[in-house]
Every structure is written in structure tokens, then in C-alpha cells.
Design a protein around this motif. Structure first.
Motif, mmCIF file in Angstrom:
data_model
loop_
_atom_site.group_PDB
_atom_site.id
_atom_site.type_symbol
_atom_site.label_atom_id
_atom_site.label_comp_id
_atom_site.label_asym_id
_atom_site.label_seq_id
_atom_site.Cartn_x
_atom_site.Cartn_y
_atom_site.Cartn_z
ATOM 1 N N ILE A 1 33.281 -23.967 64.869
ATOM 2 C CA ILE A 1 32.119 -23.692 64.021
ATOM 3 C C ILE A 1 30.980 -23.040 64.815
ATOM 4 C CG2 ILE A 1 30.923 -25.896 64.400
ATOM 5 C CD1 ILE A 1 31.384 -24.224 60.965
ATOM 6 N N ALA A 2 31.109 -22.902 66.126
ATOM 7 C CA ALA A 2 30.020 -22.438 66.986
ATOM 8 C C ALA A 2 29.324 -21.164 66.498
ATOM 9 C CB ALA A 2 30.528 -22.249 68.418
ATOM 10 N N PRO A 3 30.048 -20.097 66.085
ATOM 11 C CA PRO A 3 29.334 -18.895 65.634
ATOM 12 C C PRO A 3 28.425 -19.153 64.437
ATOM 13 C CG PRO A 3 31.629 -18.379 66.118
ATOM 14 C CD PRO A 3 31.509 -19.882 66.145
ATOM 15 N N VAL A 4 28.819 -20.084 63.574
ATOM 16 C CA VAL A 4 27.987 -20.410 62.417
ATOM 17 C C VAL A 4 26.746 -21.189 62.850
ATOM 18 C CG1 VAL A 4 27.904 -21.683 60.238
ATOM 19 C CG2 VAL A 4 29.912 -20.321 60.812
ATOM 20 N N VAL B 1 17.429 -19.296 57.995
ATOM 21 C CA VAL B 1 18.544 -19.029 57.082
ATOM 22 C C VAL B 1 19.124 -17.669 57.435
ATOM 23 C CG1 VAL B 1 19.237 -18.695 54.690
ATOM 24 C CG2 VAL B 1 17.489 -20.397 55.243
ATOM 25 N N PRO B 2 20.404 -17.601 57.782
ATOM 26 C CA PRO B 2 20.972 -16.310 58.197
ATOM 27 C C PRO B 2 21.141 -15.353 57.022
ATOM 28 C CG PRO B 2 22.688 -17.984 58.084
ATOM 29 C CD PRO B 2 21.387 -18.699 57.850
ATOM 30 N N ALA B 3 21.111 -14.067 57.333
ATOM 31 C CA ALA B 3 21.401 -13.057 56.311
ATOM 32 C C ALA B 3 22.851 -13.213 55.872
ATOM 33 C CB ALA B 3 21.166 -11.663 56.881
ATOM 34 N N PRO B 4 23.151 -12.931 54.589
ATOM 35 C CA PRO B 4 24.519 -13.120 54.085
ATOM 36 C C PRO B 4 25.588 -12.419 54.916
ATOM 37 C CG PRO B 4 23.020 -12.731 52.262
ATOM 38 C CD PRO B 4 22.226 -12.510 53.520
ATOM 39 N N ASP B 5 25.315 -11.191 55.379
ATOM 40 C CA ASP B 5 26.333 -10.479 56.158
ATOM 41 C C ASP B 5 26.532 -11.121 57.521
ATOM 42 O OD1 ASP B 5 23.817 -9.703 56.983
ATOM 43 O OD2 ASP B 5 24.368 -7.612 57.353
ATOM 44 N N ALA B 6 25.458 -11.619 58.134
ATOM 45 C CA ALA B 6 25.575 -12.284 59.432
ATOM 46 C C ALA B 6 26.351 -13.586 59.295
ATOM 47 C CB ALA B 6 24.189 -12.553 60.007
ATOM 48 N N LEU B 7 26.098 -14.312 58.202
ATOM 49 C CA LEU B 7 26.821 -15.559 57.984
ATOM 50 C C LEU B 7 28.296 -15.292 57.718
ATOM 51 C CD1 LEU B 7 26.747 -18.619 57.724
ATOM 52 C CD2 LEU B 7 26.103 -18.360 55.325
ATOM 53 N N ALA B 8 28.588 -14.264 56.932
ATOM 54 C CA ALA B 8 29.984 -13.923 56.631
ATOM 55 C C ALA B 8 30.727 -13.542 57.908
ATOM 56 C CB ALA B 8 30.035 -12.783 55.619
ATOM 57 N N ALA B 9 30.071 -12.789 58.795
ATOM 58 C CA ALA B 9 30.703 -12.388 60.050
ATOM 59 C C ALA B 9 30.974 -13.606 60.927
ATOM 60 C CB ALA B 9 29.810 -11.395 60.784
ATOM 61 N N ALA B 10 30.037 -14.544 60.938
ATOM 62 C CA ALA B 10 30.222 -15.759 61.733
ATOM 63 C C ALA B 10 31.341 -16.617 61.164
ATOM 64 C CB ALA B 10 28.919 -16.554 61.778
ATOM 65 N N MET B 11 31.373 -16.744 59.845
ATOM 66 C CA MET B 11 32.396 -17.579 59.213
ATOM 67 C C MET B 11 33.790 -17.019 59.420
ATOM 68 S SD MET B 11 30.855 -19.119 55.706
ATOM 69 C CE MET B 11 32.471 -19.806 55.420
#
Length: 233
Positions: free
Chosen positions: A86-89, A102-112
Motif C-alpha cells: 500500500i506504500a504508494p497510496v 487529498v490526492p488528485a484522482p489521477d495520482a491516486l489511480a496511478a498509486a493504486m
């Protein structure tokens, strides 16, 4: 004998009673500090940092191999709800650097997209571990303190300690009972009202672990966000 220390990003308290307890507490403290040096993401020379930076790590101890393997067992037992990749998230939310947002949706998607502990391999014959894709990282924050508690308990017992309480910041391990024979009493905070308690537990020879959103959180636009992350979302 009593000692307080700061390790694994929390204040810890070790209390032991009986014969040879000074050595027992000293051994437990040394064990915890050694584990932090190997398991911390924020120490550049730690086992976890080497694994995250290089995608592979060698010369794992038997205990470290067991810890990673157990974490994968927990993933399977929870249907993927527990995932140490889970570290990138955690980074995307800023919980690693304390710059929480709160991360931007694209940044969160990339991390997930980098969260999948099925792509973490533990080779017990080679004493090694590896991550399948670049950018994947391990965070042992959900298991390191519990693991340290188990190892510290073993150190206390090996040194002859028969009555002890090890408070590792949300992870409480008690050895035996109090000197008067009564059980240890541990209060559990109410996460919605930290000035009160959900309950007080009587414990003997057991480990208790809790985690609450009131420990590490931030508020943005009137909404509270905390460090307990759902890898599904």
C-alpha cells in the motif's frame, strides 16, 4: 524495571517485574531498535528501503522472511483488504512525509495500480524478497509493531521475565499477571470521543492491538481523512 523509548514513530513503554528484569528490559529495547533499523521505510539503509529502491533484497533473516510471508498470509485471509504494498497510496495521501492532502484522482489511480502484494515474492531458500514491477513499494507499518512486540516478548521471557507489560503504541503485550496475581488492566479509547473509553480489559499472557483514525488524520473542506486506508478504493 521500566524504560520509555521512541521507535517506529511512536512512544513505547516497557515495564517488567521480578528477577533479572533490568537485563530483560534492556534486551527487549535492543530488539525493538534493531527491528526498526531493518523495517523502517524512512531509513535509507533498511531492508525495506533496499527492497523498495532496488525491487529486491538479499540476506533476509529467518524472522524477516517469516514476517513478509505472514503478511501475505494476512492478505489471503482478508481477501486482499490487508496489503503491505500500500506504500504508494500512503505516499499519495502524504502520510509518509506528513504533508497530508487529498490526492488528485489521477495520482491516486496511478498509486493504486502499484498495489498488489501478489507481486511480492519471498524466496526462503535464497533468503531474498522481490517486487515484480518498478514503482511498487512495501510499507510494514501495519505489522511492524506487532512483530516487534512478539520479538520483544521473547527477549523478556528468555531473560527470565515473568511479569511485564510492553506498550508499543497501540500494541500492548502482557506477560503473566501483575506481581499481586491480578490481571493487567488496559483501557481502549473510544475513537469518536477520545476523552472516554469503550471498555477496560483484564489481560493475562496476551497481546492486544488497536488502531484508530484519531491517531493520524487531517481535515480538508470539512471532511476528516485518516491513515487507515482501504486498498480497494
Amino acid at each position: 524495571e521500566s524504560v520509555q523509548l521512541f521507535a517506529m514513530d511512536t512512544v513505547m513503554q516497557l515495564d517488567a517485574y521480578g528477577h533479572q528484569v533490568k537485563q530483560a528490559v534492556s534486551d527487549a529495547e535492543e530488539t525493538i531498535q534493531a527491528l526498526e533499523a531493518r523495517l523502517s521505510r524512512t531509513r535509507e539503509d533498511s531492508l525495506v528501503s533496499v527492497l523498495n529502491q532496488n525491487g529486491a533484497a538479499q540476506d533476509l533473516s529467518a524472522a524477516e522472511q517469516a514476517l513478509l510471508s505472514e503478511a501475505l498470509t494476512f492478505r489471503d485471509a482478508t481477501g486482499g483488504a490487508f496489503d503491505i504494498t500500500i506504500a504508494p497510496v500512503m505516499d499519495a495521501w502524504g502520510f509518509t512525509t506528513e504533508e497530508r492532502h487529498v490526492p488528485a484522482p489521477d495520482a491516486l489511480a496511478a498509486a493504486m495500480a502499484l498495489v498488489d502484494s501478489e507481486e511480492l515474492s519471498v524466496d526462503t531458500e535464497a533468503s531474498a524478497a522481490s517486487l515484480a514491477r518498478a514503482g511498487m513499494e512495501v510499507d510494514l507499518g501495519a505489522v511492524a509493531k506487532g512483530f516487534a512486540a512478539r520479538e520483544a516478548e521473547a527477549a523478556i521471557r528468555d531473560a527470565g521475565g515473568t511479569s511485564a507489560m510492553l506498550d508499543l503504541g497501540g500494541n500492548v503485550t502482557v506477560i503473566g499477571a501483575k506481581e499481586d496475581g491480578s490481571p493487567w488492566r488496559v483501557a481502549v479509547k473510544d475513537p469518536r470521543d477520545t476523552s472516554s473509553y469503550l471498555c477496560v480489559l483484564a489481560l493475562t499472557n496476551v497481546t492486544l492491538s488497536t488502531s484508530g483514525g484519531y491517531e493520524r488524520y487531517f481535515e480538508e473542506d470539512g471532511v476528516r481523512y485518516h491513515h487507515i486506508i482501504d486498498p480497494e478504493t
